[in-house]
Design a protein around this motif. Structure first.
Motif, PDB file in Angstrom:
ATOM      1  N   ARG A  74       0.848  -1.199   0.000  1.00  0.00           N
ATOM      2  CA  ARG A  74       0.000   0.000   0.000  1.00  0.00           C
ATOM      3  C   ARG A  74       0.881   1.246   0.000  1.00  0.00           C
ATOM      4  O   ARG A  74       2.073   1.173   0.323  1.00  0.00           O
ATOM      5  N   THR A  75       0.270   2.360  -0.328  1.00  0.00           N
ATOM      6  CA  THR A  75       0.919   3.660  -0.130  1.00  0.00           C
ATOM      7  C   THR A  75       0.254   4.400   1.018  1.00  0.00           C
ATOM      8  O   THR A  75       0.512   5.585   1.225  1.00  0.00           O
ATOM      9  N   THR A  76      -0.589   3.693   1.762  1.00  0.00           N
ATOM     10  CA  THR A  76      -1.318   4.276   2.889  1.00  0.00           C
ATOM     11  C   THR A  76      -0.700   3.814   4.203  1.00  0.00           C
ATOM     12  O   THR A  76       0.126   2.897   4.228  1.00  0.00           O
ATOM     13  N   ALA A  77      -1.120   4.435   5.283  1.00  0.00           N
ATOM     14  CA  ALA A  77      -0.514   4.177   6.589  1.00  0.00           C
ATOM     15  C   ALA A  77      -0.808   2.767   7.085  1.00  0.00           C
ATOM     16  O   ALA A  77      -1.727   2.085   6.603  1.00  0.00           O
ATOM     17  N   LEU A 135       0.311   8.313   1.673  1.00  0.00           N
ATOM     18  CA  LEU A 135       1.359   9.026   2.396  1.00  0.00           C
ATOM     19  C   LEU A 135       2.264   9.764   1.415  1.00  0.00           C
ATOM     20  O   LEU A 135       2.375   9.380   0.251  1.00  0.00           O
ATOM     21  N   GLN A 136       2.910  10.786   1.885  1.00  0.00           N
ATOM     22  CA  GLN A 136       3.896  11.513   1.091  1.00  0.00           C
ATOM     23  C   GLN A 136       5.278  10.984   1.463  1.00  0.00           C
ATOM     24  O   GLN A 136       5.676  11.033   2.629  1.00  0.00           O
ATOM     25  N   PHE A 137       6.003  10.478   0.475  1.00  0.00           N
ATOM     26  CA  PHE A 137       7.256   9.784   0.764  1.00  0.00           C
ATOM     27  C   PHE A 137       8.501  10.606   0.465  1.00  0.00           C
ATOM     28  O   PHE A 137       9.588  10.259   0.914  1.00  0.00           O
ATOM     29  N   GLU A 204      13.224   3.320  -3.394  1.00  0.00           N
ATOM     30  CA  GLU A 204      11.919   3.949  -3.117  1.00  0.00           C
ATOM     31  C   GLU A 204      10.895   2.917  -2.653  1.00  0.00           C
ATOM     32  O   GLU A 204      10.115   3.181  -1.724  1.00  0.00           O
ATOM     33  N   ASP A 205      10.888   1.749  -3.284  1.00  0.00           N
ATOM     34  CA  ASP A 205       9.966   0.687  -2.875  1.00  0.00           C
ATOM     35  C   ASP A 205      10.253   0.238  -1.444  1.00  0.00           C
ATOM     36  O   ASP A 205       9.331   0.038  -0.636  1.00  0.00           O
ATOM     37  N   PHE A 230      12.831   9.393  16.974  1.00  0.00           N
ATOM     38  CA  PHE A 230      13.941   8.459  17.133  1.00  0.00           C
ATOM     39  C   PHE A 230      14.878   8.530  15.925  1.00  0.00           C
ATOM     40  O   PHE A 230      16.087   8.361  16.062  1.00  0.00           O
ATOM     41  N   MET A 231      14.304   8.748  14.742  1.00  0.00           N
ATOM     42  CA  MET A 231      15.101   8.883  13.535  1.00  0.00           C
ATOM     43  C   MET A 231      14.478   9.930  12.632  1.00  0.00           C
ATOM     44  O   MET A 231      13.303  10.284  12.791  1.00  0.00           O
ATOM     45  N   THR A 232      15.260  10.413  11.697  1.00  0.00           N
ATOM     46  CA  THR A 232      14.790  11.419  10.751  1.00  0.00           C
ATOM     47  C   THR A 232      14.394  10.746   9.433  1.00  0.00           C
ATOM     48  O   THR A 232      14.654   9.559   9.221  1.00  0.00           O
ATOM     49  N   GLU A 233      13.794  11.546   8.552  1.00  0.00           N
ATOM     50  CA  GLU A 233      13.460  11.036   7.228  1.00  0.00           C
ATOM     51  C   GLU A 233      14.716  10.537   6.513  1.00  0.00           C
ATOM     52  O   GLU A 233      14.713   9.463   5.896  1.00  0.00           O
ATOM     53  N   ASP A 234      15.795  11.307   6.592  1.00  0.00           N
ATOM     54  CA  ASP A 234      17.040  10.881   5.939  1.00  0.00           C
ATOM     55  C   ASP A 234      17.581   9.595   6.543  1.00  0.00           C
ATOM     56  O   ASP A 234      18.157   8.758   5.829  1.00  0.00           O
ATOM     57  N   ASP A 235      17.413   9.421   7.870  1.00  0.00           N
ATOM     58  CA  ASP A 235      17.841   8.169   8.500  1.00  0.00           C
ATOM     59  C   ASP A 235      17.114   6.978   7.890  1.00  0.00           C
ATOM     60  O   ASP A 235      17.733   5.954   7.556  1.00  0.00           O
TER      61      ASP A 235
END
Length: 521
Positions: A74-77, A135-137, A204-205, A230-235
């Motif tokens: 999914r692309t949803t939560a 979600l926005q990835f 990305e997948d 606990f972590m960032t998007e880049d992490d």
């Protein structure tokens, strides 16, 4: 459910769908979706969409139960329904690593939309809740050594290795204990084979799976680690990049001929010899043996990596494959029982106890003169096969002859076969060595340089209850022993160059003579 009951059930569903399917689907759309589903999907997923079709008991993981509204890709939560586009993508591309194929070449986009609308009608949740926004990835950061090191740190810190193993080979300590929400055994992904990842194998997948999780499976969502700081998007992107780095840069290309390079010095001394690292590996895909009883639809080994060398006297063959257990392994005894209870036919009394891992290399007894080969499944009485048979509970490989499954007979030391094996963090590496020729040329294959010799493979994971006909198999390939480079390879271009130069000089000389004769005349 018999056919009449199935038709009645489908008719009931079609009537009921008029009130539960989104308004964008017309009756004609649903009728076509029902026809497609009944023809192509019901055998696995069941006529009522409950994942209990006639073929379901042969499969692990089981086909999706659409009535639950629980979807992995999914692309949803986490815990949310998928979008129509999510469902269409799975139908188009399939689910690698499962029995679900891709239908992109079979169905039009309109037919896939009709099928999605029909499948949604199996669950009340779509009508009641509808799918949320995706979600926005975002986009991944630039790939760097520092980012990969950070991804490796996070892999260890959030204990991905407990399921996927230290090197990603699905051999973590928790691997033999994993079950899905329906209590069926489920394997963690082998992270060294991104072409088998559910939902795709790109960075990305992988990032999307880390964000959404795989609902219904032990794979969690890590979105909460972002929300908690606990972590960032880049992490998280670094973690996805690290996971992707565990697989080859490109999916393996299947080639029909395994080249055995010729070496001037000594052959590698064992499966761990660094000399093997410089040898080009050949990928051999494997599938479950479903030709004869007892058929096997849940194999562990889905591919081998094969390297080969020779030194004019001996042939050395290295075969490597991922296997999460060094069987027999008591830690996998419960898993073996789950497999016996989950797959159609179960296991026989002699297959529920400790079993070894096995690898068999198959050749014809004699090199064929044409394209005809022995029957690929261990030969037959007309064309028997010659085997190298290795088992993890024996001292070394043995030479054998067979004319069908269950007919293997040891030959003794007819060719002087030697073998050595290592198992390290989810990977077997087995090296075979044998002389090119044998004293008795009628008992075993004779390897000759410059000749393509048919070769095939069989593998079994004892901890998965595999023995006898329950195994992975390959089709026929060929191993080709490269010949010494002839001196003509170097002399021919030089001779051609000298001949060309000589002819050129002759042409110039004759032209000059003609010009002189014309002048004198």
């Amino acid at each position: 459910m018999n056919r009449a009951d199935a038709v009645m059930a489908v008719s009931f569903v079609l009537v009921a769908l008029a009130s539960v399917v989104p308004s964008s689907g017309t009756a004609q759309d649903l009728e076509r979706g029902a026809e497609l589903y009944d023809r192509w999907c019901a055998e696995c997923h069941g006529f009522a969409g409950a994942g209990d079709g006639a073929a379901a008991s042969y499969m692990l993981p089981r086909p999706r139960d659409f009535t639950m509204g629980l979807y992995q890709i999914r692309t949803t939560a986490n815990g949310e329904l998928p979008t129509d586009a999510d469902m269409a993508r799975v139908i188009e591309l399939g689910m690698p690593g499962t029995a679900m194929p891709g239908w992109e070449s079979e169905f039009s986009s309109a037919e896939i939309s009709d099928l999605v609308a029909y499948i949604k009608g199996f669950s009340q949740f779509f009508e009641r809740f509808g799918a949320p926004d995706p979600l926005q990835f975002g986009k991944p950061p630039r790939l760097t050594d520092e980012g990969l090191a950070n991804g490796r740190r996070l892999y260890e810190e959030i204990e991905c290795f407990k399921c996927h193993g230290d090197l990603g080979r699905s051999d973590g300590s928790s691997a033999p204990t994993l079950q899905d929400d329906l209590d069926f055994p489920t394997r963690p992904a082998d992270l060294t084979k991104n072409w088998t990842f559910n939902g795709g194998g790109t960075v990305e997948d992988i990032y999307r799976r880390l964000r959404t999780g795989l609902d219904g499976s032990p794979m969690p969502s890590f979105s909460d680690l972002l929300d908690s700081g606990f972590m960032t998007e880049d992490d998280l992107w670094n973690l996805a990049q690290y996971v992707r780095s565990l697989s080859p840069a490109e999916p393996p290309r299947v080639r029909e001929v395994i080249a055995a390079g010729r070496v001037e010095g000594a052959l590698p001394t064992g499966p761990g010899d660094p000399a093997w690292d410089a040898v080009d590996p050949f990928y051999v895909p494997m599938v479950g043996q479903i030709i004869v009883e007892p058929r096997w639809f849940g194999p562990t080994v889905d591919g081998l990596w094969v390297r080969a060398l020779h030194d004019d006297r001996d042939l050395a063959l290295l075969v490597a494959w991922t296997d999460p257990s060094r069987s027999p392994d008591p830690a996998w005894a419960e898993w073996q029982g789950w497999i016996a209870a989950s797959l159609h036919g179960g296991l026989g009394p002699d297959e529920t106890g400790p079993l070894p891992d096995r690898l068999t290399v198959q050749f014809p007894v004699a090199a064929p003169t044409g394209r005809e080969r022995p029957y690929f499944l261990l030969g037959d009485t007309r064309r028997p096969v010659y085997l190298w048979d290795w088992s993890s509970d024996a001292e070394g490989a043995v030479e054998a002859r067979a004319s069908g499954i269950g007919t293997e007979n040891p030959l003794g030391d007819v060719g002087g076969l030697r073998s050595a094996a290592t198992w390290d963090r989810g990977e077997w590496r087995v090296q075979f060595d044998r002389g090119l020729g044998t004293a008795d040329s009628t008992a075993a294959i004779q390897f000759r340089q410059g000749q393509a010799i048919p070769i095939a493979f069989f593998a079994a994971d004892g901890s998965n209850g595999e023995s006898g006909a329950r195994m992975s198999i390959s089709s026929w390939y060929s191993v080709y022993l490269e010949q010494p480079t002839s001196t003509t390879v170097y002399l021919s271009p030089l001779l051609a160059m000298l001949l060309t130069a000589g002819l050129g000089l002759a042409v110039v000389w004759r032209a000059q003579r003609r010009e002189e004769e014309t002048t004198h005349t």
